[in-house]
Each structure stands twice: as structure tokens, then as C-alpha cells.
Design an enzyme around this catalytic site. Structure first.
Site, PDB file in Angstrom:
ATOM      1  N   LYS A 112       6.630   6.790  -3.955  1.00 44.72           N
ATOM      2  CA  LYS A 112       6.791   7.283  -2.578  1.00 44.72           C
ATOM      3  C   LYS A 112       7.940   6.574  -1.862  1.00 44.72           C
ATOM      4  O   LYS A 112       7.768   5.933  -0.823  1.00 44.72           O
ATOM      5  CB  LYS A 112       5.506   7.112  -1.763  1.00 44.72           C
ATOM      6  CG  LYS A 112       4.323   7.884  -2.331  1.00 44.72           C
ATOM      7  CD  LYS A 112       3.139   7.862  -1.403  1.00 44.72           C
ATOM      8  CE  LYS A 112       1.941   8.562  -1.979  1.00 44.72           C
ATOM      9  NZ  LYS A 112       1.352   7.850  -3.152  1.00 44.72           N
TER      10      LYS A 112
HETATM   11  P1  5BU Z   1      -8.072   8.913  -6.181  1.00 39.84           P
HETATM   12  O1  5BU Z   1      -8.712   7.754  -6.822  1.00 39.84           O
HETATM   13  O2  5BU Z   1      -8.358  10.264  -6.907  1.00 39.84           O
HETATM   14  O3  5BU Z   1      -8.356   8.995  -4.694  1.00 39.84           O
HETATM   15  O4  5BU Z   1      -6.497   8.664  -6.342  1.00 39.84           O
HETATM   16  C1  5BU Z   1      -5.523   9.516  -5.812  1.00 39.84           C
HETATM   17  C2  5BU Z   1      -4.143   9.023  -6.159  1.00 39.84           C
HETATM   18  O5  5BU Z   1      -3.197   9.922  -5.617  1.00 39.84           O
HETATM   19  C3  5BU Z   1      -3.801   7.650  -5.614  1.00 39.84           C
HETATM   20  O6  5BU Z   1      -3.007   7.018  -6.582  1.00 39.84           O
HETATM   21  C4  5BU Z   1      -2.994   7.921  -4.376  1.00 39.84           C
HETATM   22  O7  5BU Z   1      -1.995   6.938  -4.186  1.00 39.84           O
HETATM   23  C5  5BU Z   1      -2.333   9.250  -4.692  1.00 39.84           C
HETATM   24  N1  5BU Z   1      -2.141  10.100  -3.506  1.00 39.84           N
HETATM   25  C6  5BU Z   1      -3.182  10.564  -2.737  1.00 39.84           C
HETATM   26  O8  5BU Z   1      -4.326  10.296  -3.002  1.00 39.84           O
HETATM   27  N2  5BU Z   1      -2.939  11.366  -1.664  1.00 39.84           N
HETATM   28  C7  5BU Z   1      -1.703  11.728  -1.304  1.00 39.84           C
HETATM   29  O9  5BU Z   1      -1.518  12.506  -0.347  1.00 39.84           O
HETATM   30  C8  5BU Z   1      -0.632  11.242  -2.103  1.00 39.84           C
HETATM   31  C9  5BU Z   1      -0.887  10.461  -3.185  1.00 39.84           C
HETATM   32 BR1  5BU Z   1       1.054  11.743  -1.655  1.00 39.84          BR
END
Ligand code: 5BU
Length: 474
Positions: A304
Site C-alpha cells: 500500500k
Molecule cells: P483478514 O485476516 O482476512 O482480515 O486479512 C485481510 C488482509 O487484507 C489483510 O492483510 C489486510 O491488510 C488486507 N486488506 C484488507 O483487509 N482490507 C482492505 O481494504 C485492504 C487490504 Br486494501
């Protein structure tokens, strides 16, 4: 019922009640026309209303399968009402002025996603009014494939609608109507010929059907992209039959490599946060790339980037991680402006690199506005060779079928974490929201058996995708 006889009766009635007039008229846009239609007057003639609904029923509706009827506002509304009562099928009503009504629904009536709706319209010229109603119904998850029309003016409406996958049946074409009136000496042969040649000359512009990216299969979309990483990713998804991206948010490199040894065959993309690893070495990258090769997945570093171009160029290619050397693609904020994209494309050593631009976020209360999202999509259009797609949450965020919608915030049950992450279900993100590659982190990583859980996610997500491209819910 003798349909031809009744059609003739209707044509003569329409002429009698001045729903069709011949002479010298001026259209709203100031063009001279020898014919004028106004079917709104039919409400004053119950016998004509009855005749029209009988004919539509026998000629066009009786053998069709559908759950609801919907008239195109306004002229067709009373006709749709009569047909609804006659066929005992429910009616839906589309509001034309939802905006001025604020939160009022565009479609009134009770319906379920996946049900079928038949459109009723009086006259088609370009087909655009029918299309507006079709679009609103489809937004609600209804299937709309057929429209029944009283009069087809033969000015391109049929072709436009068929191009948008709406088949039409009309009681009359303009030629048929004119022929009846000439035969019955209501208008002269010359007038009939003049009207037909006028209508042929004034053809409605072709409405190019918009390709709904979500209805196209990944292999088709691989041919429509200008970015090599998007092309590879679409192809991997189609061959491995998976649209699952695992987000390996672990802080130990051995744990990451272990996990990928188990789930690598089930994913198309592996998403890393390289700066959370506590025991990072260059050897980790060597092994990560070997796994990518072995299991045929791509690597997305979710860095990002959000700084000025010069800094991002350094962050991307230098420092401890040298991301540009091993990541197939990276995530980038549009916030600093185009310079950030120039920085990444200038620093990438080979052309085979990609960027997912952040157009929306999954977290509660994030400050991205609809205008910001729109400007982000516009910015991406200037860099087709660099942009792999968008990190976003909505089907309507962008249209280009060559770009990929990467959607995080997904778990089997909708929920939230304690730090603002919002989770939607696979069904919601794939079928409704148009996600192409679906990011799952803790849903798999924190499961008791991550390998089994990865298979559950993979199968569920793939089923949703197959349902989506089969066109059941558009
Ligand atoms: P989770 O454990 O499924 O919540 O992880 C989601 C991943 O996607 C995590 O690494 C975040 O940094 C990434 N992410 C997110 O969750 N939402 C966003 O809007 C973005 C990235 Br951009």
C-alpha cells in the site's frame, strides 16, 4: 381467437381514437414527421384496453414462463395491471423518480433474487426506455430476458434490445400497422410509403451493449487485458479453478513457507506483508519464489505505497526487501497522484509487473469517498499496461473486463473484528459485489486445519463464480 382479425380491429381502433395520426407534425427536437403516436390516450377507451390486453395475452404471453410482469412507466402501467390480473401473476412497479424521493426503492412490489420478470411496453423506438427498466430490475437480482410490445416502430429498438439480451415480441411492426390502414382505406398508399421511408431514414442510434465484466469467464477476460500480470492471473484462475488469494499475515518465515506448502495448490495468488516478518532473509524470498513456481501462483506484496513518486521508487526497488525484484504485483494508493504510478512503472526492471490500485477499503469508517474512488478508476485508465486491477468492494466501481477486482474482508460468516475489519460472505462478494480474486487471511490462517479450510474457501468461492458466469443472477 382469430388473432389477425383482432389485430386488424386494434389497428383501426388506434386510428379511430387518434392514438396514431398522420399528416405534418413537428417532433420535440424540431424534426418534421408524417406520423404521430400517442398511446397514452388508450386509458380513455376501456374497449381498446381490453382488446390490447387480450391480444398481448393470447399472442405473446400465454405460453411464456415468468414470475412477475412490469410495465415501462407510464403508458404501459395500466396494461401491465390488466395482464397481471388476467394471468394471476404479480406485478412490479418501477419508479422513474427515485432520486427526488430520496431513499424510496426503485422497484415496488415483493420479489426474490433470481425470479423472472416480463416487461410490458407500448411502443419501442430505440429501446432505451425498456432498457432503463430492465437495468433497474436486474440491479435487484431479477432475470429479465423478454419484453412484449404493442408496436415496434422498426427504428432499431429490436436490434438494440436483442444486443442487450432482451428478446421482444410485438403485436405489430410499423409496416404491418400501415398495411392494415392502407388496406382499409384509412390512409393512402402514398402516405403509407412516406411513413415507412421516413421511419427507415430516422433510425435510432445503436446502443452498444455494455459488457458486464462479472458475467464473463476468466479465460475470456485474459484476452481483454493490457497488463501481463492480469493476463497470467486470469489464466491461472481458469486452469487451477481457484479464485482464492491467501493473505499470509504471519510473522515467522518458516510458518509462512510451511503454510504455503499446504495451501499453495489451492490458491491463485499469495498476498504478503513482508514488513511484518521478524526473521526475514533473502533466502525466504528464494523459497517463496520456488513455491510460486511449484504450485503456479503469483505473489502480491500488499505494501500500500502512499508517498511521493521519488520515495516510492526507492521503497519499491531498494532497502532491505527490494520488493520490485520478487513481487509480481503490489498494492498502491492513488492518494499522492499519478506520480506514484510513474514511479512504479519506471522502477520495474521488466514489464511483467502489476499494480492493484486501492479504490475502496474494507475497514469500517475509512475515509475513501465515492469521488475519490471514481478519480482512482480514471487515473488507472491512463496506465493500462501497469494496472492489474483494483482493490475494491463493489461491482459498480469499474467496468473494464480486463481488470481484476481484488476484494479483501471475506469470511464464511459476515462479521467484524475488534479493529474495524468488516467481513462479507463469499456469496455476497462474488455474486453481488463482483469480486474476481478473493482475499482471505485469518479465515484460513487462524483455522485449526488451514489446509482443509483453504479447500472449503476455494470450493465455495469457485461455486459462486460458476453461478455468476452462468448468468442466473446478473
Ligand atoms: P483478514 O485476516 O482476512 O482480515 O486479512 C485481510 C488482509 O487484507 C489483510 O492483510 C489486510 O491488510 C488486507 N486488506 C484488507 O483487509 N482490507 C482492505 O481494504 C485492504 C487490504 Br486494501
Amino acid at each position: 381467437m382469430d388473432i389477425n382479425h383482432k389485430l386488424e380491429e386494434l389497428a383501426l381502433s388506434l386510428y379511430r381514437i387518434d392514438a396514431i395520426k398522420f399528416g405534418d407534425f413537428m417532433t420535440k427536437s424540431g424534426i418534421k414527421t408524417p406520423v404521430y403516436f400517442d398511446l397514452r390516450v388508450i386509458v380513455s377507451y376501456p374497449d381498446v384496453m381490453e382488446l390490447i390486453s387480450d391480444l398481448l395475452y393470447h399472442y405473446a404471453i400465454k405460453d411464456s414462463k415468468y414470475d412477475h410482469v412490469c410495465g415501462v412507466p407510464y403508458t404501459a402501467l395500466p396494461i401491465a395491471t390488466l395482464l397481471s390480473v388476467k394471468t394471476k401473476k404479480s406485478m412490479l412497479m418501477r419508479r422513474k423518480e427515485t432520486k427526488s424521493y430520496g431513499t424510496k426503492k426503485a422497484i415496488e412490489g415483493h420479489y426474490k433474487q433470481g425470479e423472472t420478470c416480463l416487461i410490458i411496453e407500448d411502443v419501442i423506438t430505440s429501446g432505451s426506455s425498456v432498457m432503463e427498466t430492465v437495468t433497474d430490475l436486474k440491479k435487484e437480482g431479477l432475470n429479465v430476458e423478454n419484453a412484449v410490445i404493442i408496436l415496434d416502430r422498426e427504428q432499431g429498438g429490436r436490434q438494440n434490445l436483442e444486443g442487450n439480451k432482451v428478446q421482444i415480441k410485438s403485436l405489430f411492426t410499423m409496416t404491418e400497422l400501415i398495411n392494415i390502414l392502407v388496406k382499409n382505406n384509412k390512409i393512402s398508399k402514398q402516405m403509407g410509403a412516406d411513413v415507412i421511408s421516413y421511419l427507415k431514414d430516422v433510425q435510432a442510434p445503436v446502443v452498444v451493449p455494455e459488457i458486464d465484466r462479472a458475467s464473463l469467464p476468466y479465460e475470456k477476460r485474459a484476452e481483454l487485458t493490457s497488463n501481463l500480470i492480469a493476463k497470467q492471473l486470469f489464466t491461472i484462475m481458469a486452469t487451477k479453478k481457484t479464485n482464492l488469494c491467501i493473505s499470509v499475515d504471519l510473522t515467522s518465515s518458516t510458518k509462512i513457507l510451511d503454510l504455503l506448502g499446504k495451501v499453495g495448490e489451492h490458491v491463485c495468488l499469495v498476498k504478503t506483508h513482508i514488513d511484518i516478518i521478524e526473521d526475514y532473509t533473502d533466502n525466504f524470498i528464494v523459497q517463496l519464489r520456488q513455491l510460486a513456481q511449484k504450485y503456479n501462483f503469483l505473489i502480491l506484496e500488499d505494501r500500500k505505497y502512499a508517498d511521493i513518486g521519488n520515495t516510492v521508487a526507492l521503497q519499491y526497488s531498494k532497502g532491505l526487501y527490494k520488493v520490485g525484484e520478487w513481487a509480481d504485483c503490489v498494492t498502491v494508493h492513488s492518494l499522492p497522484g499519478e506520480g506514484i504510478l510513474k514511479a512504479v512503472s519506471g522502477s520495474a526492471k521488466d514489464v511483467n509487473k502489476g499494480v492493484f490500485l486501492l479504490a475502496e477499503m474494507s475497514s469500517e469508517g475509512n475515509l475513501i469517498t465515492p469521488d475519490y474512488t471514481e478519480a482512482t478508476v480514471k487515473m488507472a485508465a491512463k496506465y493500462p499496461e501497469l494496472i492489474t486491477g483494483f482493490v475494491c468492494q463493489n461491482r459498480t466501481t469499474f467496468k473494464d473486463p480486463g481488470l481484476i477486482q481484488l476484494t479483501p474482508g471475506v469470511q464464511l460468516e459476515s462479521s467484524k473484528d475488534e479493529l474495524g475489519q468488516v467481513y462479507n460472505t463469499p456469496e455476497k462478494v462474488v455474486l453481488e459485489n463482483g469480486a474476481d480474486v478473493i482475499v482471505v487471511g485469518r479465515g484460513i490462517v487462524a483455522a485449526k486445519n488451514p489446509e482443509l479450510q483453504a479447500v472449503v474457501y476455494k470450493d465455495t468461492l469457485w461455486k459462486c463464480y460458476i453461478k455468476r458466469i452462468s448468468g442466473k443472477i446478473e
